[in-house]
Design an enzyme around this catalytic site. Structure first.
Site, PDB file in Angstrom:
ATOM      1  N   GLU A 160       0.868  -1.186   0.000  1.00 42.76           N
ATOM      2  CA  GLU A 160       0.000   0.000   0.000  1.00 42.76           C
ATOM      3  C   GLU A 160       0.897   1.225   0.000  1.00 42.76           C
ATOM      4  O   GLU A 160       1.735   1.378   0.890  1.00 42.76           O
ATOM      5  CB  GLU A 160      -0.882  -0.035   1.252  1.00 42.76           C
ATOM      6  CG  GLU A 160      -1.490   1.270   1.646  1.00 42.76           C
ATOM      7  CD  GLU A 160      -1.972   1.300   3.092  1.00 42.76           C
ATOM      8  OE1 GLU A 160      -2.140   2.407   3.637  1.00 42.76           O
ATOM      9  OE2 GLU A 160      -2.164   0.221   3.696  1.00 42.76           O
TER      10      GLU A 160
ATOM     11  N   LYS B 195     -10.041  -2.432   8.477  1.00 45.43           N
ATOM     12  CA  LYS B 195      -8.716  -2.205   9.060  1.00 45.43           C
ATOM     13  C   LYS B 195      -8.917  -1.695  10.488  1.00 45.43           C
ATOM     14  O   LYS B 195      -9.379  -0.568  10.688  1.00 45.43           O
ATOM     15  CB  LYS B 195      -7.968  -1.165   8.211  1.00 45.43           C
ATOM     16  CG  LYS B 195      -6.615  -0.783   8.746  1.00 45.43           C
ATOM     17  CD  LYS B 195      -5.976   0.305   7.897  1.00 45.43           C
ATOM     18  CE  LYS B 195      -6.332   1.684   8.385  1.00 45.43           C
ATOM     19  NZ  LYS B 195      -5.529   2.744   7.722  1.00 45.43           N
TER      20      LYS B 195
END
Length: 206
Positions: free
Chosen positions: A40, A128
């Site tokens: 990411e 998350k």
């Protein structure tokens, strides 16, 4: 490619924050060479969208490359155009809503049970839990009691020592930033970055 299946298999999502797109790309390349293949690039990186586009052009789809810290709808549009395979947000942001509208897999930031359910109701692929270190691995066991099917990632303060504990507590993968990246994003040793990646892989048997 089914993102949740791949994250469960790969176990580590590397979070890259750098001082510019070239350094971000150096970190991406180093981590991939070291065997970390889910990454990411945070949009806190100046030129992060450009780094994502360049990385996506260099690697085949077996390498998972997403965009992190997507806050606005415009950012979601930009990373979609750059070829990001998924979006990560710190919370239920406008960027999260837009990512769902665009059909981009969303890893949506949340902490409380209410936020977890809201993120899943929005259409998040996974949630998350951030910052995970606030409550630690035991919190994942508590969350999974009432919502056992919720796909959860542990992000925030996760290092090589605690990563196995989060996975054992029910996290499908861990997102790791500074404990993995160190100072590599700001000119530090890429060799040391590769060594840290090897340490994570050895600890998690990947």
């Amino acid at each position: 490619m089914e993102l949740l299946t791949e994250l469960r298999h790969r176990k580590v999502l590397a979070i890259i924050r750098a001082d510019g797109p070239d350094r971000a790309l150096d970190c991406v390349r180093t981590l991939i060479d070291a065997g970390i293949t889910a990454l990411e690039v945070s949009l806190t990186t100046p030129g992060g969208v450009d780094a994502i586009a360049k990385a996506r052009s260099e690697y085949d789809p077996s390498i998972l490359i997403g965009a992190g810290t997507v806050v606005t709808a415009a950012q979601a549009d930009e990373v979609a155009a750059a070829g990001a395979g998924f979006v990560v947000t710190p919370a239920i942001t406008r960027g999260a809503h837009r990512s769902v509208d665009l059909g981009l897999p969303l890893l949506c930031g949340a902490l409380t049970p209410t936020e977890v359910v809201a993120a899943l109701d929005l259409g998040a692929t996974a949630v998350k839990i951030f910052p995970a270190k606030v409550y630690g691995p035991s919190y994942f066991r508590e969350l999974r009691a009432p919502i056992p099917d919720a796909p959860l990632l542990a992000v925030g303060g996760v290092d090589a020592q605690t990563a196995p504990e989060y996975l054992a507590a029910g996290a499908l993968a861990v997102g790791v930033g500074s404990p993995l990246l160190g100072d590599a994003g700001t000119g530090g040793s890429l060799t040391a970055l590769a060594d840290r990646a090897a340490g994570f892989r050895a600890t998690l048997d990947i």
